[in-house]
Design an enzyme around this catalytic site. Structure first.
Site, PDB file in Angstrom:
ATOM      1  N   TYR A  36       0.784  -1.150   0.123  1.00  0.00           N
ATOM      2  CA  TYR A  36      -0.038  -0.011  -0.041  1.00  0.00           C
ATOM      3  C   TYR A  36       0.773   1.344   0.056  1.00  0.00           C
ATOM      4  O   TYR A  36       0.529   2.237  -0.679  1.00  0.00           O
ATOM      5  CB  TYR A  36      -1.005   0.069   1.368  1.00  0.00           C
ATOM      6  CG  TYR A  36      -2.034  -1.075   1.142  1.00  0.00           C
ATOM      7  CD1 TYR A  36      -3.083  -0.821   0.489  1.00  0.00           C
ATOM      8  CD2 TYR A  36      -1.747  -2.178   1.878  1.00  0.00           C
ATOM      9  CE1 TYR A  36      -4.026  -1.670   0.385  1.00  0.00           C
ATOM     10  CE2 TYR A  36      -2.709  -3.365   1.811  1.00  0.00           C
ATOM     11  CZ  TYR A  36      -4.001  -3.126   1.193  1.00  0.00           C
ATOM     12  OH  TYR A  36      -4.857  -4.044   0.999  1.00  0.00           O
TER      13      TYR A  36
ATOM     14  N   ASN B  99     -13.314  -1.563  -4.511  1.00  0.00           N
ATOM     15  CA  ASN B  99     -13.184  -2.091  -5.711  1.00  0.00           C
ATOM     16  C   ASN B  99     -14.238  -3.111  -6.144  1.00  0.00           C
ATOM     17  O   ASN B  99     -14.426  -3.993  -5.410  1.00  0.00           O
ATOM     18  CB  ASN B  99     -11.739  -2.981  -5.959  1.00  0.00           C
ATOM     19  CG  ASN B  99     -11.400  -3.448  -7.243  1.00  0.00           C
ATOM     20  OD1 ASN B  99     -12.372  -3.289  -8.172  1.00  0.00           O
ATOM     21  ND2 ASN B  99     -10.491  -4.425  -7.344  1.00  0.00           N
TER      22      ASN B  99
ATOM     23  N   CYS C  21      -6.737  -6.032  -6.774  1.00  0.00           N
ATOM     24  CA  CYS C  21      -6.075  -5.673  -5.462  1.00  0.00           C
ATOM     25  C   CYS C  21      -5.663  -6.694  -4.621  1.00  0.00           C
ATOM     26  O   CYS C  21      -5.144  -6.178  -3.429  1.00  0.00           O
ATOM     27  CB  CYS C  21      -7.340  -5.064  -4.863  1.00  0.00           C
ATOM     28  SG  CYS C  21      -7.615  -3.153  -5.655  1.00  0.00           S
ATOM     29  N   HIS C  22      -5.669  -7.962  -5.046  1.00  0.00           N
ATOM     30  CA  HIS C  22      -5.164  -8.937  -4.374  1.00  0.00           C
ATOM     31  C   HIS C  22      -3.693  -9.012  -4.264  1.00  0.00           C
ATOM     32  O   HIS C  22      -2.835  -9.188  -3.380  1.00  0.00           O
ATOM     33  CB  HIS C  22      -5.702 -10.154  -4.558  1.00  0.00           C
ATOM     34  CG  HIS C  22      -5.304 -10.727  -5.861  1.00  0.00           C
ATOM     35  ND1 HIS C  22      -6.058 -10.200  -7.055  1.00  0.00           N
ATOM     36  CD2 HIS C  22      -4.458 -11.429  -6.547  1.00  0.00           C
ATOM     37  CE1 HIS C  22      -5.626 -10.627  -8.109  1.00  0.00           C
ATOM     38  NE2 HIS C  22      -4.610 -11.181  -8.093  1.00  0.00           N
TER      39      HIS C  22
ATOM     40  N   GLU D 297      -1.386 -17.296  -9.404  1.00  0.00           N
ATOM     41  CA  GLU D 297      -0.811 -16.474 -10.250  1.00  0.00           C
ATOM     42  C   GLU D 297       0.663 -16.845 -10.631  1.00  0.00           C
ATOM     43  O   GLU D 297       1.266 -16.885 -11.374  1.00  0.00           O
ATOM     44  CB  GLU D 297      -0.927 -14.975  -9.788  1.00  0.00           C
ATOM     45  CG  GLU D 297      -2.354 -14.595 -10.054  1.00  0.00           C
ATOM     46  CD  GLU D 297      -2.401 -13.191  -9.916  1.00  0.00           C
ATOM     47  OE1 GLU D 297      -3.340 -12.380 -10.170  1.00  0.00           O
ATOM     48  OE2 GLU D 297      -1.616 -12.496  -9.199  1.00  0.00           O
TER      49      GLU D 297
END
Length: 85
Positions: free
Chosen positions: A25, A46, A54-55, A81
């Protein structure tokens, strides 16, 4: 983007992060010349979490923090991912 102008800026910054990678952040806030808390607020607002990933945003100490879908899902998405990118 469909959100407020600031939310769109945050979304574009986060959208540039490659799959499987993360940023904090604080890093997003620094890039946008703002504080981390509004970045967290924009992530929390979101409504399209796969489009605006945002993850991929984590706490400054590397921990997984706040995710509307639950931290277990944030962890799963990042693991998925990393294995598949």
């Amino acid at each position: 983007c469909g959100g407020a102008a600031f939310q769109c800026k945050v979304g574009r910054q986060i959208g540039a992060v490659p799959p499987g990678r993360t940023l904090t952040y604080n890093e997003v806030a620094r890039a946008l010349k703002t504080a981390p808390r509004p970045v967290g607020g924009a992530c929390g607002a979101n409504r399209v979490p796969i489009v605006i990933p945002c993850h991929r945003v984590i706490g400054k100490d590397g921990t997984l923090t706040g995710y509307g879908g639950g931290l277990w899902r944030k962890r799963w998405l990042l693991d998925f991912e990393r294995k598949n990118s």
